[in-house]
Design a protein around this motif. Structure first.
Motif, PDB file in Angstrom:
ATOM      1  N   LYS A   1       0.870  -1.174   0.000  1.00 23.81           N
ATOM      2  CA  LYS A   1       0.000   0.000   0.000  1.00 23.81           C
ATOM      3  C   LYS A   1       0.904   1.219   0.000  1.00 23.81           C
TER       4      LYS A   1
ATOM      5  N   ASP B   1      -1.268   6.021   1.892  1.00 24.90           N
ATOM      6  CA  ASP B   1      -2.421   5.207   2.279  1.00 24.90           C
ATOM      7  C   ASP B   1      -2.118   4.324   3.490  1.00 24.90           C
ATOM      8  N   SER B   2      -0.871   3.879   3.631  1.00 21.28           N
ATOM      9  CA  SER B   2      -0.483   3.106   4.818  1.00 21.28           C
ATOM     10  C   SER B   2      -0.575   3.968   6.071  1.00 21.28           C
TER      11      SER B   2
ATOM     12  N   GLU C   1      -4.196   4.427   6.888  1.00 14.32           N
ATOM     13  CA  GLU C   1      -4.815   3.247   7.503  1.00 14.32           C
ATOM     14  C   GLU C   1      -4.538   3.193   9.001  1.00 14.32           C
TER      15      GLU C   1
ATOM     16  N   ASN D   1      -6.269  -6.691   2.611  1.00 11.93           N
ATOM     17  CA  ASN D   1      -6.155  -5.365   1.978  1.00 11.93           C
ATOM     18  C   ASN D   1      -6.176  -4.219   2.990  1.00 11.93           C
ATOM     19  N   TYR D   2      -6.843  -4.421   4.108  1.00 13.80           N
ATOM     20  CA  TYR D   2      -6.785  -3.488   5.242  1.00 13.80           C
ATOM     21  C   TYR D   2      -6.513  -4.324   6.489  1.00 13.80           C
TER      22      TYR D   2
ATOM     23  N   TYR E   1      -5.426   1.893  -4.418  1.00 17.32           N
ATOM     24  CA  TYR E   1      -4.828   0.648  -3.943  1.00 17.32           C
ATOM     25  C   TYR E   1      -5.102  -0.493  -4.929  1.00 17.32           C
TER      26      TYR E   1
END
Length: 547
Positions: A135, A139-140, A143, A193-194, A320
């Motif tokens: 990711k 975006d990481s 999260e 993915n998350y 993503y």
């Protein structure tokens, strides 16, 4: 065909090799190595001496198929999983365990301490997410920060809920207090993915409501949890949080078959969820919170602002790499504007930068699922064989774990990509002449999470909104499909979901309303209740405001 060995003849034309790491460049970030050598059971980090599985990064070195090893994780057996379950079951002890016996205020204090310690691990968790599931850095970071914020907002939401339930209710000669109580033992299983955010979206509300938990780690995305194990051990009473690494096929069926799981929180495929639910011997006892597949369409009406539609569809379909259940997974565009839309869309998609997560402005990164490149290739070949074409010049190039996203047009219902959730960087586009064609697609679809509609005419949008709200759980107007903000309900119809998650809804999902009542006509009853409350003898019958 091995997806990791896909090397197009013209790869150099698109410089995909240059999107990977230069092994000789000393300025490049060095891969972390974090083997998962222990697992948490009954408040103890137990050493694992059995079989393990290697964890590799999707990132490759230039000119090489050499895999970068990031660590290992234990392959626990079904017997090991049952021992972990037993730890959670004993800690709950039918509601008599230390954790469920605490007051809400006491549990809030523990969770608040946990999140404060979690913040200290932020950067370490972000690094592991980037390397293991690729990711982007931005975006990481989002999260992890969103997860921390989610925990803090859950604490505040529970305070509000608890304070609202603080009063006694009188009606028809009965006086009662109504509160929410825990369900029991919760099995939380998050996705790759998350791996952090989606796991905590069920884990934290389950815990704070007084449940004990078996946390099944995802096979991909497992290492980002390693920095949290000591925090769980040090902050929560023993047995409240238990960590289960290993394959789901080996560890989850025996747990479900035991009948000791009271609530099943799962994010993954419908087939996997169905098999596990069927294994439970007491289906009416089992509460479920399932986030399953989705095939969210975007609908581009004739009067849509093409710049807005293109921008939102690019983000919605390929953020993503399209590996989000909320992603736009099929686009329906009116035939009168199909060409100008596709021209702009193709240009925007081809301008997306490919590379590793920390590269500036990178949008498309290597895929973490080993077989995903091959699967995307199969969907692409099937659509092409049935009449579709790749309309973006750079689309459909494969190099090890990287794919330049192909836009397929014209697509029809006979193509696999129109029926299956691709969960990757591929965008099918179909044209329509009448909105009834799109509505028919919704009626036949087994999915019903979200839709995005793009247009300007209020009457046409109103008609479509009124139709789609019977097919999906969220309709987005001139914006992409997405989850959040987390105060909004996140759910779906049909095969896309069971249960609703939001900060407030999740607290209700993992608890049940319980009432203690008495006849107020008998003075002795009200005197007993009054003494219980004044002496703080009960964790249920209380008049305590939580600040």
């Amino acid at each position: 065909m091995n997806g990791h060995d896909l090397h197009p003849a013209d790869a150099s034309e698109f410089e995909l090799d240059g999107c990977f790491l230069d092994k000789a460049d000393a300025t490049q970030p060095k891969p972390p190595y974090r083997p998962l050598e222990k697992y948490l059971i009954n408040g103890i980090l137990r050493e694992w001496n059995g079989p393990v599985s290697d964890v590799f990064s999707p990132i490759r070195y230039r000119g090489s198929s050499e895999k970068i090893k990031l660590g290992t994780y234990p392959l626990l057996s079904g017997k090991d999983a049952l021992e972990i379950l037993d730890s959670a079951h004993k800690a709950y002890n039918y509601g008599h365990g230390e954790w469920p016996s605490m007051t809400t205020a006491q549990r809030i204090d523990v969770v608040s301490k946990f999140v404060n310690k979690l913040k200290e691990k932020r950067d370490e968790i972000i690094e592991l997410i980037m390397w293991e599931i690729c990711k982007t850095q931005k975006d990481s970071q989002k999260e992890v920060d969103r997860t921390i914020e989610y925990v803090e907002k859950t604490v505040e939401a529970l305070k509000s809920l608890e304070n609202k339930d603080n009063a006694f209710i009188e009606d028809g000669g009965t006086v009662a207090q109504i509160r929410r109580r825990a369900l029991g033992v919760v099995l939380c299983s998050g996705p790759f993915n998350y791996p952090f955010n989606e796991t905590y979206a069920t884990l934290i509300p389950a815990l704070i409501m007084g449940n004990t938990v078996v946390m099944k780690l995802p096979r991909v995305g497992v290492l980002c949890h390693v920095p949290t194990f000591e925090i769980f051990r040090d902050v929560f009473p023993k047995g409240v949080v238990n960590v289960l690494p290993g394959t789901g096929r080996e560890t989850l069926p025996p747990i479900m078959a035991s009948g000791k799981i009271d609530c099943f929180a799962f994010i993954g495929s419908t087939n996997a969820a169905d098999a596990l639910v069927k294994a439970h011997p007491a289906p009416h006892k089992l509460r479920m919170c399932l986030g399953l597949e989705a095939k969210n369409p975007a609908i581009i009406l004739p009067d849509a602002d093409l710049d807005v539609a293109v921008s939102e569809c690019v983000l919605g379909s390929l953020s993503y790499n399209g590996q989000r259940c909320t992603a736009i997974k099929v686009i329906f565009v009116h035939e009168s504007i199909a060409k100008p839309f596709l021209d702009k869309f193709a240009t925007s998609v081809d301008s997306m930068k490919l590379g590793v997560p920390w590269m500036k402005d990178v949008k498309i990164t290597p895929l973490p699922e080993e077989n995903k490149p091959n699967y995307i290739h199969q969907l692409m070949d099937d659509a092409i064989a049935k009449g579709a074409k790749i309309v973006n010049p750079k689309g459909g190039k494969f190099d090890r774990t990287l794919i330049t996203p192909p836009i397929l047009f014209p697509c029809n219902e006979h193509m696999r990509v129109m029926q299956e959730e691709q969960f990757g960087p591929l965008v099918p586009v179909a044209s329509f002449s009448s909105i009834s064609e799109v509505e028919e697609y919704f009626h036949k679809s087994k999915y019903g999470q979200q839709a995005a509609i793009f247009g300007k005419d209020p009457k046409e949008l109103s008609r479509l909104i009124d139709s789609l709200t019977y097919q999906v759980a969220r309709v987005n107007i001139n914006t992409q499909c997405q989850r959040g903000p987390d105060v909004f309900p996140f759910t779906g119809r049909k095969d896309s979901s069971i249960g609703t998650l939001s900060i407030n809804d999740a607290l209700r999902v993992f608890s049940i309303r319980v009432m203690v009542a008495t006849a107020e006509t008998l003075k002795v009853n009200t005197e007993i209740v009054t003494k219980i409350v004044r002496n703080n003898d009960s964790t249920f019958l209380r008049l305590e405001h939580i600040f």
